[in-house]
Design a protein around this motif. Sequence first.
Motif, PDB file in Angstrom:
ATOM      1  N   HIS A 129       0.726  -0.808   0.573  1.00  0.00           N
ATOM      2  CA  HIS A 129      -0.193   0.029  -0.551  1.00  0.00           C
ATOM      3  C   HIS A 129       0.605   1.149   0.338  1.00  0.00           C
ATOM      4  O   HIS A 129       1.416   1.807   0.608  1.00  0.00           O
ATOM      5  CB  HIS A 129      -1.180   0.049   1.503  1.00  0.00           C
ATOM      6  N   LEU A 130       1.913   0.951  -0.847  1.00  0.00           N
ATOM      7  CA  LEU A 130       2.567   2.161  -0.815  1.00  0.00           C
ATOM      8  C   LEU A 130       1.780   3.545  -0.851  1.00  0.00           C
ATOM      9  O   LEU A 130       1.193   3.634  -1.941  1.00  0.00           O
ATOM     10  CB  LEU A 130       3.690   2.148  -2.107  1.00  0.00           C
ATOM     11  N   PRO A 131       2.054   4.559  -0.465  1.00  0.00           N
ATOM     12  CA  PRO A 131       1.399   5.807  -0.567  1.00  0.00           C
ATOM     13  C   PRO A 131       1.989   6.568  -2.449  1.00  0.00           C
ATOM     14  O   PRO A 131       2.404   6.353  -2.325  1.00  0.00           O
ATOM     15  CB  PRO A 131       1.981   7.001   0.281  1.00  0.00           C
ATOM     16  N   LEU A 140      11.829  -7.631   0.538  1.00  0.00           N
ATOM     17  CA  LEU A 140      12.250  -7.496   1.885  1.00  0.00           C
ATOM     18  C   LEU A 140      12.326  -6.535   2.714  1.00  0.00           C
ATOM     19  O   LEU A 140      11.737  -6.140   3.554  1.00  0.00           O
ATOM     20  CB  LEU A 140      13.644  -7.996   2.048  1.00  0.00           C
ATOM     21  N   LEU A 141      12.212  -5.413   1.496  1.00  0.00           N
ATOM     22  CA  LEU A 141      12.438  -3.968   3.036  1.00  0.00           C
ATOM     23  C   LEU A 141      11.538  -2.739   3.126  1.00  0.00           C
ATOM     24  O   LEU A 141      10.612  -2.688   3.691  1.00  0.00           O
ATOM     25  CB  LEU A 141      13.772  -3.087   1.741  1.00  0.00           C
ATOM     26  N   ILE A 142      10.453  -3.026   1.767  1.00  0.00           N
ATOM     27  CA  ILE A 142       9.668  -3.169   1.864  1.00  0.00           C
ATOM     28  C   ILE A 142       8.476  -4.125   2.644  1.00  0.00           C
ATOM     29  O   ILE A 142       7.033  -3.028   3.077  1.00  0.00           O
ATOM     30  CB  ILE A 142       8.789  -2.754   0.438  1.00  0.00           C
ATOM     31  N   LYS A 143       8.514  -4.910   2.348  1.00  0.00           N
ATOM     32  CA  LYS A 143       7.833  -5.385   3.441  1.00  0.00           C
ATOM     33  C   LYS A 143       7.303  -4.804   5.192  1.00  0.00           C
ATOM     34  O   LYS A 143       6.725  -5.587   6.057  1.00  0.00           O
ATOM     35  CB  LYS A 143       7.300  -7.216   2.868  1.00  0.00           C
ATOM     36  N   ARG A 144       8.875  -5.103   5.712  1.00  0.00           N
ATOM     37  CA  ARG A 144       9.294  -4.288   6.786  1.00  0.00           C
ATOM     38  C   ARG A 144       8.231  -3.735   7.217  1.00  0.00           C
ATOM     39  O   ARG A 144       7.872  -3.070   7.959  1.00  0.00           O
ATOM     40  CB  ARG A 144      10.363  -4.399   7.262  1.00  0.00           C
ATOM     41  N   ASN A 185       4.852  -2.198   5.682  1.00  0.00           N
ATOM     42  CA  ASN A 185       4.518  -2.317   5.027  1.00  0.00           C
ATOM     43  C   ASN A 185       3.157  -1.762   6.024  1.00  0.00           C
ATOM     44  O   ASN A 185       1.948  -1.152   5.573  1.00  0.00           O
ATOM     45  CB  ASN A 185       3.421  -3.277   4.049  1.00  0.00           C
ATOM     46  N   ALA A 186       3.054  -1.871   7.166  1.00  0.00           N
ATOM     47  CA  ALA A 186       2.197  -1.216   7.843  1.00  0.00           C
ATOM     48  C   ALA A 186       2.262   0.304   8.147  1.00  0.00           C
ATOM     49  O   ALA A 186       1.121   0.529   8.063  1.00  0.00           O
ATOM     50  CB  ALA A 186       2.202  -2.118   9.224  1.00  0.00           C
ATOM     51  N   VAL A 187       3.884   0.477   7.788  1.00  0.00           N
ATOM     52  CA  VAL A 187       3.311   2.158   7.933  1.00  0.00           C
ATOM     53  C   VAL A 187       2.603   2.294   6.575  1.00  0.00           C
ATOM     54  O   VAL A 187       1.964   3.619   7.042  1.00  0.00           O
ATOM     55  CB  VAL A 187       4.716   2.807   7.870  1.00  0.00           C
ATOM     56  N   TYR A 188       3.405   1.497   5.408  1.00  0.00           N
ATOM     57  CA  TYR A 188       2.616   2.396   4.533  1.00  0.00           C
ATOM     58  C   TYR A 188       0.778   2.071   4.019  1.00  0.00           C
ATOM     59  O   TYR A 188       0.189   3.479   3.499  1.00  0.00           O
ATOM     60  CB  TYR A 188       2.829   1.488   3.137  1.00  0.00           C
TER      61      TYR A 188
END
Length: 432
Positions: free
Chosen positions: A163-165, A395-399, A401-404
């Motif tokens: 859910h990338l802004p 790996l970096l994005i999934k870490r 993803n809660a923020v996104y």
Amino acid sequence: MADAPRERSPFLGLLPLPERMAVVQALRTETVGGLVLLAAALVALVWANTPWSGTYEQIRDFHFGIPALGLDLSVEHWTADGLLALFFLVAGIELKRELVVGELRTPATAALPVIAALCGMIVPAALYAVTVTAGGGSMEGWAVPMATDIAFALAVLAVLSTHLPAALRAFLLTLAVVDDLGAILIIAVFFTDDLNLAALGGAFACLLLFHLLQRFRVRGWWWYVPLGIVTWALMYNGGVHATVAGVAIGLILRTTRDEGETASPAERTSHLLHPVSAGVVVPLFALFAAGVGISAGALGEVFTRPEPLGVVIGLVAGKTLGIFAGTYLAARFTRAKLNPELAWADVLALAVLAGIGFTVALLIGELAFPDEVVSEQVKAAVLVGSVLAAALAALLIKRRNAVYRRLYEEETRDDDQDGIPDIYQRAGAAER
């Protein structure tokens, strides 16, 4: 008393609503096209590594066209020289939109993404040069790891269900737009055959006529489609890669709307061609460019031969280092403040994701290495480098993803269902 100057919005902060709508619409098409691109690349890889690989090669190398006009090309070359002109036409329109109404319209907003993109092209080329020099290889492929494939990158995001802004996606899109401009300039300057000045003169005359038709508001596809085809054919026969014609036409098309117009010529053309480019043109190119033999020996050569190793290092390490360092230094130089909701780790993840250099990297690889053996090694390196970049970025994005997800939900919530996200109404009320 004069009003105090408005404070600049933070880097990777909330986009203006019109810009956000344009970005969301553009990226929706690219994401669907990216998924089709992934499927086409997988089909090509599987097909080229089965007992039916001979059929694949026969179709790829089948020639047809009009020899009298110098257009007797293989299927592979028709997709690379012909269909990709549509891809670059859409890229030219997107670049013009960015220059006129997007992130690149003012030096203040353009500085950061342009510096980041330039560093993201220079550092991969430099790492390639260091690698091949140390290994005694050829410098011909220095430009291969320079380009980002936005469709492939967005497909990875879709597969990850992130859910990338919108601001992060817009930054990635702007990087890719500047990359595409750099790629087309490199193709035009460094990868030309013997020039036919008469044909090139005819191509430039056609582009001038195209400009005049736009200037005098002449409408009707029957003017522009034949003229575009003639321009492409003349550019091809002139010795300059024919995709240059596509980006030139895209830059000429008018982006601003006249009074009473619901869409500009560039908007109408992009609306028609963007789905074709993303969903048909690029996947077809991938189908006939990504079919390389994959074996233990071939993969070993990717990491032992200097040229393919330079491509992998350039894509995975060069892109990451170049974009991240360029962004960080540009932010410090311009005193841009990072959105407090995000962290520099998010910029790092985007920098790694930008190491996916599929479509344009494959095209430049074909142009740089006419020798079929080396070309196949470089193609394999592009695939390996892109897969490694995608895996690391995942790996970096999934870490994060809660923020996104939280930011995405905030910027898309529309409780009153009026079509305008609530966050923009709150921002407007705060300004008043």
